[in-house]
Design a protein around this motif. Structure first.
Motif, PDB file in Angstrom:
ATOM      1  N   LYS A 190      42.903  43.095  38.753  1.00  0.00           N
ATOM      2  CA  LYS A 190      42.636  44.192  39.919  1.00  0.00           C
ATOM      3  C   LYS A 190      41.579  45.324  39.485  1.00  0.00           C
ATOM      4  CE  LYS A 190      46.723  43.558  42.581  1.00  0.00           C
ATOM      5  NZ  LYS A 190      47.997  44.067  43.017  1.00  0.00           N
ATOM      6  N   GLY A 191      40.728  45.730  40.252  1.00  0.00           N
ATOM      7  CA  GLY A 191      39.780  46.664  39.980  1.00  0.00           C
ATOM      8  C   GLY A 191      39.002  46.695  38.716  1.00  0.00           C
ATOM      9  N   TRP A 192      38.973  47.731  37.812  1.00  0.00           N
ATOM     10  CA  TRP A 192      37.964  47.498  36.814  1.00  0.00           C
ATOM     11  C   TRP A 192      38.418  46.626  35.788  1.00  0.00           C
ATOM     12  CZ3 TRP A 192      37.617  53.638  36.852  1.00  0.00           C
ATOM     13  CH2 TRP A 192      36.858  54.116  37.866  1.00  0.00           C
ATOM     14  N   ASP A 193      39.700  46.006  35.751  1.00  0.00           N
ATOM     15  CA  ASP A 193      40.198  45.349  34.631  1.00  0.00           C
ATOM     16  C   ASP A 193      39.428  44.259  34.435  1.00  0.00           C
ATOM     17  OD1 ASP A 193      42.300  46.996  34.049  1.00  0.00           O
ATOM     18  OD2 ASP A 193      43.574  45.597  35.145  1.00  0.00           O
ATOM     19  N   ASN A 194      38.595  43.744  35.436  1.00  0.00           N
ATOM     20  CA  ASN A 194      37.836  42.460  35.334  1.00  0.00           C
ATOM     21  C   ASN A 194      36.569  42.803  34.307  1.00  0.00           C
ATOM     22  OD1 ASN A 194      39.151  40.708  36.971  1.00  0.00           O
ATOM     23  ND2 ASN A 194      38.093  41.524  38.943  1.00  0.00           N
ATOM     24  N   ILE A 195      36.112  44.011  34.431  1.00  0.00           N
ATOM     25  CA  ILE A 195      34.977  44.294  33.427  1.00  0.00           C
ATOM     26  C   ILE A 195      35.140  44.278  32.348  1.00  0.00           C
ATOM     27  CG2 ILE A 195      33.280  46.140  32.908  1.00  0.00           C
ATOM     28  CD1 ILE A 195      33.626  47.111  35.893  1.00  0.00           C
ATOM     29  N   SER A 254      28.144  45.455  25.813  1.00  0.00           N
ATOM     30  CA  SER A 254      27.534  44.870  26.933  1.00  0.00           C
ATOM     31  C   SER A 254      27.048  46.150  27.761  1.00  0.00           C
ATOM     32  CB  SER A 254      28.535  43.945  27.685  1.00  0.00           C
ATOM     33  OG  SER A 254      28.661  42.662  27.249  1.00  0.00           O
ATOM     34  N   GLU A 255      26.010  46.096  28.644  1.00  0.00           N
ATOM     35  CA  GLU A 255      25.585  47.089  29.477  1.00  0.00           C
ATOM     36  C   GLU A 255      25.283  46.766  30.438  1.00  0.00           C
ATOM     37  OE1 GLU A 255      22.022  49.244  27.975  1.00  0.00           O
ATOM     38  OE2 GLU A 255      23.124  50.426  26.436  1.00  0.00           O
ATOM     39  N   SER A 275      28.262  51.140  29.630  1.00  0.00           N
ATOM     40  CA  SER A 275      28.580  50.503  28.351  1.00  0.00           C
ATOM     41  C   SER A 275      30.028  49.950  27.956  1.00  0.00           C
ATOM     42  CB  SER A 275      27.880  51.000  27.056  1.00  0.00           C
ATOM     43  OG  SER A 275      26.376  51.213  27.378  1.00  0.00           O
ATOM     44  N   LEU A 276      30.228  49.062  27.736  1.00  0.00           N
ATOM     45  CA  LEU A 276      31.498  48.628  27.261  1.00  0.00           C
ATOM     46  C   LEU A 276      31.846  48.950  25.828  1.00  0.00           C
ATOM     47  CD1 LEU A 276      34.311  47.172  28.476  1.00  0.00           C
ATOM     48  CD2 LEU A 276      33.426  45.030  27.335  1.00  0.00           C
ATOM     49  N   VAL A 277      32.559  50.091  25.442  1.00  0.00           N
ATOM     50  CA  VAL A 277      32.805  50.476  24.272  1.00  0.00           C
ATOM     51  C   VAL A 277      33.781  49.266  23.558  1.00  0.00           C
ATOM     52  CG1 VAL A 277      33.572  52.291  22.805  1.00  0.00           C
ATOM     53  CG2 VAL A 277      32.323  52.643  24.921  1.00  0.00           C
ATOM     54  N   ASN A 278      34.781  49.214  23.945  1.00  0.00           N
ATOM     55  CA  ASN A 278      35.761  48.054  23.529  1.00  0.00           C
ATOM     56  C   ASN A 278      36.516  47.627  24.671  1.00  0.00           C
ATOM     57  OD1 ASN A 278      37.969  50.056  24.091  1.00  0.00           O
ATOM     58  ND2 ASN A 278      37.289  51.053  22.072  1.00  0.00           N
ATOM     59  N   THR A 279      37.728  46.932  24.465  1.00  0.00           N
ATOM     60  CA  THR A 279      38.291  46.182  25.557  1.00  0.00           C
ATOM     61  C   THR A 279      39.121  47.341  26.278  1.00  0.00           C
ATOM     62  OG1 THR A 279      40.353  45.943  23.983  1.00  0.00           O
ATOM     63  CG2 THR A 279      38.614  44.215  24.259  1.00  0.00           C
ATOM     64  N   GLN A 280      39.266  48.624  25.813  1.00  0.00           N
ATOM     65  CA  GLN A 280      39.834  49.763  26.626  1.00  0.00           C
ATOM     66  C   GLN A 280      39.036  50.623  27.165  1.00  0.00           C
ATOM     67  OE1 GLN A 280      43.249  49.224  27.124  1.00  0.00           O
ATOM     68  NE2 GLN A 280      42.857  47.380  25.685  1.00  0.00           N
ATOM     69  N   GLN A 281      37.643  51.007  26.772  1.00  0.00           N
ATOM     70  CA  GLN A 281      36.963  51.995  27.156  1.00  0.00           C
ATOM     71  C   GLN A 281      35.358  51.375  27.563  1.00  0.00           C
ATOM     72  OE1 GLN A 281      37.216  54.149  23.497  1.00  0.00           O
ATOM     73  NE2 GLN A 281      38.608  55.397  24.291  1.00  0.00           N
ATOM     74  N   ILE A 282      35.073  52.276  28.649  1.00  0.00           N
ATOM     75  CA  ILE A 282      33.657  52.014  29.103  1.00  0.00           C
ATOM     76  C   ILE A 282      33.015  53.474  29.120  1.00  0.00           C
ATOM     77  CG2 ILE A 282      32.145  51.565  31.228  1.00  0.00           C
ATOM     78  CD1 ILE A 282      34.213  49.627  31.894  1.00  0.00           C
ATOM     79  N   LEU A 291      33.367  59.063  29.770  1.00  0.00           N
ATOM     80  CA  LEU A 291      34.184  57.744  29.217  1.00  0.00           C
ATOM     81  C   LEU A 291      35.494  57.383  30.088  1.00  0.00           C
ATOM     82  CD1 LEU A 291      34.302  55.946  26.457  1.00  0.00           C
ATOM     83  CD2 LEU A 291      35.999  57.904  25.762  1.00  0.00           C
ATOM     84  N   ILE A 292      35.489  56.239  30.227  1.00  0.00           N
ATOM     85  CA  ILE A 292      36.685  55.747  31.004  1.00  0.00           C
ATOM     86  C   ILE A 292      37.498  55.002  30.208  1.00  0.00           C
ATOM     87  CG2 ILE A 292      37.382  54.398  33.061  1.00  0.00           C
ATOM     88  CD1 ILE A 292      34.594  54.550  34.279  1.00  0.00           C
ATOM     89  N   ASP A 293      39.064  55.428  30.284  1.00  0.00           N
ATOM     90  CA  ASP A 293      40.010  54.808  29.305  1.00  0.00           C
ATOM     91  C   ASP A 293      40.758  54.038  30.326  1.00  0.00           C
ATOM     92  OD1 ASP A 293      42.607  54.301  27.868  1.00  0.00           O
ATOM     93  OD2 ASP A 293      41.502  55.567  26.285  1.00  0.00           O
ATOM     94  N   LYS A 294      40.629  52.678  30.116  1.00  0.00           N
ATOM     95  CA  LYS A 294      41.565  51.982  31.046  1.00  0.00           C
ATOM     96  C   LYS A 294      43.068  51.984  30.957  1.00  0.00           C
ATOM     97  CE  LYS A 294      42.958  47.090  30.620  1.00  0.00           C
ATOM     98  NZ  LYS A 294      42.889  45.956  30.068  1.00  0.00           N
ATOM     99  N   GLU A 295      43.724  52.332  29.497  1.00  0.00           N
ATOM    100  CA  GLU A 295      45.093  52.253  29.247  1.00  0.00           C
ATOM    101  C   GLU A 295      45.572  53.474  29.931  1.00  0.00           C
ATOM    102  OE1 GLU A 295      47.555  50.113  28.063  1.00  0.00           O
ATOM    103  OE2 GLU A 295      45.976  48.585  28.330  1.00  0.00           O
TER     104      GLU A 295
END
Length: 151
Positions: free
Chosen positions: A27-32, A40-41, A66-73, A99-103
């Motif tokens: 759901k939501g931003w998890d897909n990114i 990736s940019e 930009s996708l920094v890693n699997t947890q951060q954009i 910086l967005i931290d998914k966790e």
């Protein structure tokens, strides 16, 4: 013999996957985070948020993400717009970078921030914004001005 091998090659993966449960839909931003490799940019990004009744509550916009890693954009020239139930704009947060931290469900920056809401305005030297609870911590030095409603 060749046809038997071809049939086995097609059916074997399906049989091996038959017992596995599919992952829950993202759901939501998890897909990114799952669809793109780190580094990736994305340009001119808009990420809308909706309430339980499918009404637009906010939109995160970024000139570049930009996708920094699997947890951060990481984003540059970021704005978050908030909306009332009648789709009129309620407020806006403008950020140079974020910086967005998914966790942690956290958007943060330590660069200048401008917040404009119906109730007033605020500026600060950074922000922590909880994406789940929508609570904001504005870093100082900060200036806040509240507008009194007209009588």
């Amino acid at each position: 013999m060749h046809r038997l091998f071809t049939a086995f090659a097609i059916v074997a993966p399906a049989i091996s996957l038959a017992g596995e449960k599919p992952d829950a839909p993202k759901k939501g931003w998890d897909n990114i985070f799952t669809l793109l490799p780190p580094g990736s940019e994305l340009k001119d990004v808009m990420l809308p948020r909706y309430d339980a009744d499918h009404k637009l509550t906010s939109v995160l916009k970024a000139q570049v993400m930009s996708l920094v890693n699997t947890q951060q954009i990481a984003g540059t020239t970021v704005a978050i717009e908030f909306f009332n139930p009648d789709n009129t704009q309620h407020g806006r947060i403008d950020l140079t970078t974020a910086l967005i931290d998914k966790e942690k469900n956290l958007l943060s920056t330590k660069e200048p921030v401008k917040i404009k809401m119906d109730e007033g305005t605020a500026t600060g030297s950074g922000i922590y914004y909880d994406l789940k609870t929508r609570k904001v911590i504005l870093l100082g030095p900060a200036t806040t001005v509240f507008h009194t409603p007209p009588k």
